[in-house]
Scaffold this motif. Structure first.
Motif, PDB file in Angstrom:
ATOM      1  N   GLY A   1     -43.437  19.427  -8.783  1.00  0.00           N
ATOM      2  CA  GLY A   1     -43.865  18.082  -8.412  1.00  0.00           C
ATOM      3  C   GLY A   1     -45.244  18.061  -7.773  1.00  0.00           C
ATOM      4  N   ASN A   2     -45.899  16.918  -7.859  1.00  0.00           N
ATOM      5  CA  ASN A   2     -47.172  16.694  -7.181  1.00  0.00           C
ATOM      6  C   ASN A   2     -46.917  15.772  -5.995  1.00  0.00           C
ATOM      7  OD1 ASN A   2     -48.788  18.174  -9.019  1.00  0.00           O
ATOM      8  ND2 ASN A   2     -48.686  16.461 -10.468  1.00  0.00           N
ATOM      9  N   VAL A   3     -47.260  16.237  -4.818  1.00  0.00           N
ATOM     10  CA  VAL A   3     -46.947  15.474  -3.616  1.00  0.00           C
ATOM     11  C   VAL A   3     -48.201  14.791  -3.080  1.00  0.00           C
ATOM     12  CG1 VAL A   3     -47.313  17.440  -2.080  1.00  0.00           C
ATOM     13  CG2 VAL A   3     -45.839  15.560  -1.348  1.00  0.00           C
ATOM     14  N   SER A   4     -48.033  13.561  -2.617  1.00  0.00           N
ATOM     15  CA  SER A   4     -49.154  12.840  -2.012  1.00  0.00           C
ATOM     16  C   SER A   4     -49.247  13.196  -0.532  1.00  0.00           C
ATOM     17  CB  SER A   4     -48.944  11.330  -2.164  1.00  0.00           C
ATOM     18  OG  SER A   4     -47.843  10.907  -1.370  1.00  0.00           O
ATOM     19  N   ILE A   5     -50.396  12.902   0.060  1.00  0.00           N
ATOM     20  CA  ILE A   5     -50.590  13.164   1.489  1.00  0.00           C
ATOM     21  C   ILE A   5     -49.581  12.371   2.310  1.00  0.00           C
ATOM     22  CG2 ILE A   5     -52.177  12.889   3.425  1.00  0.00           C
ATOM     23  CD1 ILE A   5     -52.905  15.165   1.608  1.00  0.00           C
ATOM     24  N   LEU A   6     -49.304  11.140   1.898  1.00  0.00           N
ATOM     25  CA  LEU A   6     -48.365  10.297   2.636  1.00  0.00           C
ATOM     26  C   LEU A   6     -46.974  10.912   2.664  1.00  0.00           C
ATOM     27  CD1 LEU A   6     -47.750   7.697   4.133  1.00  0.00           C
ATOM     28  CD2 LEU A   6     -47.337   6.579   1.924  1.00  0.00           C
ATOM     29  N   LEU A   7     -46.493  11.358   1.484  1.00  0.00           N
ATOM     30  CA  LEU A   7     -45.165  11.973   1.438  1.00  0.00           C
ATOM     31  C   LEU A   7     -45.143  13.288   2.210  1.00  0.00           C
ATOM     32  CD1 LEU A   7     -43.997  11.350  -2.250  1.00  0.00           C
ATOM     33  CD2 LEU A   7     -43.227  10.217  -0.163  1.00  0.00           C
ATOM     34  N   LEU A   8     -46.244  14.019   2.139  1.00  0.00           N
ATOM     35  CA  LEU A   8     -46.326  15.290   2.861  1.00  0.00           C
ATOM     36  C   LEU A   8     -46.209  15.052   4.364  1.00  0.00           C
ATOM     37  CD1 LEU A   8     -46.667  18.251   2.041  1.00  0.00           C
ATOM     38  CD2 LEU A   8     -49.114  18.016   2.464  1.00  0.00           C
ATOM     39  N   LYS A   9     -46.840  13.985   4.848  1.00  0.00           N
ATOM     40  CA  LYS A   9     -46.747  13.648   6.266  1.00  0.00           C
ATOM     41  C   LYS A   9     -45.321  13.270   6.646  1.00  0.00           C
ATOM     42  CE  LYS A   9     -51.490  12.126   7.190  1.00  0.00           C
ATOM     43  NZ  LYS A   9     -52.354  10.979   7.574  1.00  0.00           N
TER      44      LYS A   9
ATOM     45  N   MET B   1     -32.758  23.402   8.030  1.00  0.00           N
ATOM     46  CA  MET B   1     -32.464  22.020   7.690  1.00  0.00           C
ATOM     47  C   MET B   1     -32.121  21.931   6.201  1.00  0.00           C
ATOM     48  SD  MET B   1     -34.983  18.668   7.963  1.00  0.00           S
ATOM     49  CE  MET B   1     -34.972  18.650   9.755  1.00  0.00           C
ATOM     50  N   SER B   2     -30.998  21.299   5.895  1.00  0.00           N
ATOM     51  CA  SER B   2     -30.591  21.181   4.494  1.00  0.00           C
ATOM     52  C   SER B   2     -31.449  20.141   3.781  1.00  0.00           C
ATOM     53  CB  SER B   2     -29.119  20.788   4.407  1.00  0.00           C
ATOM     54  OG  SER B   2     -28.937  19.461   4.871  1.00  0.00           O
ATOM     55  N   ARG B   3     -31.449  20.218   2.441  1.00  0.00           N
ATOM     56  CA  ARG B   3     -32.230  19.268   1.652  1.00  0.00           C
ATOM     57  C   ARG B   3     -31.717  17.843   1.861  1.00  0.00           C
ATOM     58  NH1 ARG B   3     -31.917  20.574  -4.376  1.00  0.00           N
ATOM     59  NH2 ARG B   3     -32.892  22.511  -3.658  1.00  0.00           N
ATOM     60  N   LYS B   4     -30.403  17.707   2.023  1.00  0.00           N
ATOM     61  CA  LYS B   4     -29.808  16.380   2.203  1.00  0.00           C
ATOM     62  C   LYS B   4     -30.291  15.741   3.503  1.00  0.00           C
ATOM     63  CE  LYS B   4     -25.337  13.996   2.182  1.00  0.00           C
ATOM     64  NZ  LYS B   4     -23.870  14.150   2.003  1.00  0.00           N
ATOM     65  N   ILE B   5     -30.286  16.534   4.581  1.00  0.00           N
ATOM     66  CA  ILE B   5     -30.734  16.009   5.880  1.00  0.00           C
ATOM     67  C   ILE B   5     -32.224  15.704   5.840  1.00  0.00           C
ATOM     68  CG2 ILE B   5     -31.060  16.594   8.314  1.00  0.00           C
ATOM     69  CD1 ILE B   5     -28.483  18.208   8.169  1.00  0.00           C
ATOM     70  N   LEU B   6     -32.997  16.588   5.197  1.00  0.00           N
ATOM     71  CA  LEU B   6     -34.432  16.364   5.098  1.00  0.00           C
ATOM     72  C   LEU B   6     -34.728  15.089   4.316  1.00  0.00           C
ATOM     73  CD1 LEU B   6     -37.327  17.242   5.573  1.00  0.00           C
ATOM     74  CD2 LEU B   6     -37.173  18.721   3.552  1.00  0.00           C
ATOM     75  N   SER B   7     -33.954  14.855   3.263  1.00  0.00           N
ATOM     76  CA  SER B   7     -34.129  13.637   2.467  1.00  0.00           C
ATOM     77  C   SER B   7     -33.838  12.403   3.309  1.00  0.00           C
ATOM     78  CB  SER B   7     -33.201  13.679   1.249  1.00  0.00           C
ATOM     79  OG  SER B   7     -33.254  12.457   0.537  1.00  0.00           O
ATOM     80  N   ARG B   8     -32.773  12.489   4.098  1.00  0.00           N
ATOM     81  CA  ARG B   8     -32.400  11.361   4.951  1.00  0.00           C
ATOM     82  C   ARG B   8     -33.466  11.077   6.001  1.00  0.00           C
ATOM     83  NH1 ARG B   8     -28.054  12.890   9.112  1.00  0.00           N
ATOM     84  NH2 ARG B   8     -29.993  13.686  10.042  1.00  0.00           N
ATOM     85  N   ASP B   9     -33.962  12.139   6.655  1.00  0.00           N
ATOM     86  CA  ASP B   9     -34.914  11.961   7.750  1.00  0.00           C
ATOM     87  C   ASP B   9     -36.321  11.615   7.280  1.00  0.00           C
ATOM     88  OD1 ASP B   9     -32.831  12.557   9.388  1.00  0.00           O
ATOM     89  OD2 ASP B   9     -33.515  14.584   9.914  1.00  0.00           O
ATOM     90  N   SER B  10     -36.681  12.053   6.083  1.00  0.00           N
ATOM     91  CA  SER B  10     -38.043  11.823   5.601  1.00  0.00           C
ATOM     92  C   SER B  10     -38.170  10.611   4.691  1.00  0.00           C
ATOM     93  CB  SER B  10     -38.550  13.060   4.851  1.00  0.00           C
ATOM     94  OG  SER B  10     -37.805  13.260   3.646  1.00  0.00           O
ATOM     95  N   GLY B  11     -37.037  10.176   4.125  1.00  0.00           N
ATOM     96  CA  GLY B  11     -37.097   9.061   3.190  1.00  0.00           C
ATOM     97  C   GLY B  11     -37.540   9.477   1.802  1.00  0.00           C
ATOM     98  N   VAL B  12     -37.549  10.787   1.540  1.00  0.00           N
ATOM     99  CA  VAL B  12     -37.925  11.321   0.222  1.00  0.00           C
ATOM    100  C   VAL B  12     -36.645  11.768  -0.484  1.00  0.00           C
ATOM    101  CG1 VAL B  12     -39.269  13.069  -1.004  1.00  0.00           C
ATOM    102  CG2 VAL B  12     -40.156  12.076   1.120  1.00  0.00           C
TER     103      VAL B  12
END
Length: 267
Positions: free
Chosen positions: A25-33, A1-12
């Motif tokens: 970066g420091n990631v929160s549990i919410l973003l990790l989920k 999965m490309s970074r662009k698609i992952l960004s689109r699907d995850s909202g990150v």
């Protein structure tokens, strides 16, 4: 999965994903989920510090996690039987299950002779281990003691690590751990018959006890068969001996106990 698609699907954002990949970066549990859901993996997979798990194993792990407890037990039994360390030897040990009168002793001894391997009756091994006949074991020590001797005797047989044909007691299937051991180490065949034939064969062997209360005895026999039917069907093969001669049943048993895998029914 490309970074662009992952960004689109995850909202990150892609920028934030890039910083995470670089370890800045420091990631929160919410973003990790959110990221885990987009990648369709468990959160634990993203935080795993051990070497990467092969894709196939990761997929298997995900499938197993979705199973109910009962389905997980079935999956474990299948994996043990298909890929366990005893798999090659399992095909060389034929274990016969079924109620008394199914033909386990008659057919088992003949099958063993044709294969040139020992024939063993598990009940006889139990008597040797206990130093007493079965009736005395039940009378003096009870069923729990009999089941312990049954398990130990089976383990002792398997420790011989040699081909053989084993005739088991009709109630072994009701003891989960012992039955699982049998299924994972032997090629198991259910010798099946109609209740009336079970009864007739027992009487023909000289045991008149079932006739003392024949109607009640037949009802009890049908009830036991009904309760154990699902357990017996866990066998690798099913041979229906109803209405067949010993020679006909033996031919079916020989065919069923071959090296082929999977459940086979000989009718």
């Amino acid at each position: 999965m490309s970074r662009k698609i992952l960004s689109r699907d995850s909202g990150v954002s892609e920028r934030y994903l890039a910083s995470l990949e670089a370890g800045r970066g420091n990631v929160s549990i919410l973003l990790l989920k959110q990221i885990a859901q987009a990648m369709n993996v468990a959160v634990e997979e993203l935080t795993r510090s051990t070497p990467e798990v092969p894709t196939e194993l990761a997929l298997i792990e995900q499938w197993l996690a979705r199973l109910s407890p009962g389905e997980a037990r079935r999956a474990l039994r299948w994996l043990r039987r298909e890929f366990g360390i005893a798999a090659p030897a399992r095909m060389q040990r034929i274990a016969l299950i079924g109620l008394r009168g199914a033909g386990k002793t008659t057919l088992g001894s003949k099958l063993a002779h044709k294969r040139g391997v020992p024939f063993v009756e598990l009940d006889h091994e139990i008597e040797l281990a206990a130093g007493a006949p079965l009736a005395e074991i039940f009378l003096l020590y009870g069923q729990a003691a009999y089941r312990r001797y049954e398990r130990r005797s089976l383990e002792a047989l398997l420790a011989r690590a040699e081909p053989m044909v084993i005739a088991t007691g009709g109630g072994l299937v009701s003891e989960p751990e012992t039955f699982d051991l049998l299924l994972s180490t032997c090629f198991v065949v259910w010798l099946k018959a109609q209740p009336e034939e079970h009864m007739a064969r027992v009487v023909a062997q000289g045991d008149q006890r079932p006739m003392a209360g024949s109607r009640e005895a037949m009802d009890d026999l049908k009830r036991i068969l009904g309760v154990r039917d699902e357990l017996y069907r866990r066998a690798d093969a099913i041979v229906d001996t109803s209405g067949r001669s010993v020679e006909q049943s033996l031919r079916l048993l020989e065919r069923a106990s071959g090296p082929a895998r999977g459940l086979k029914r000989s009718r």
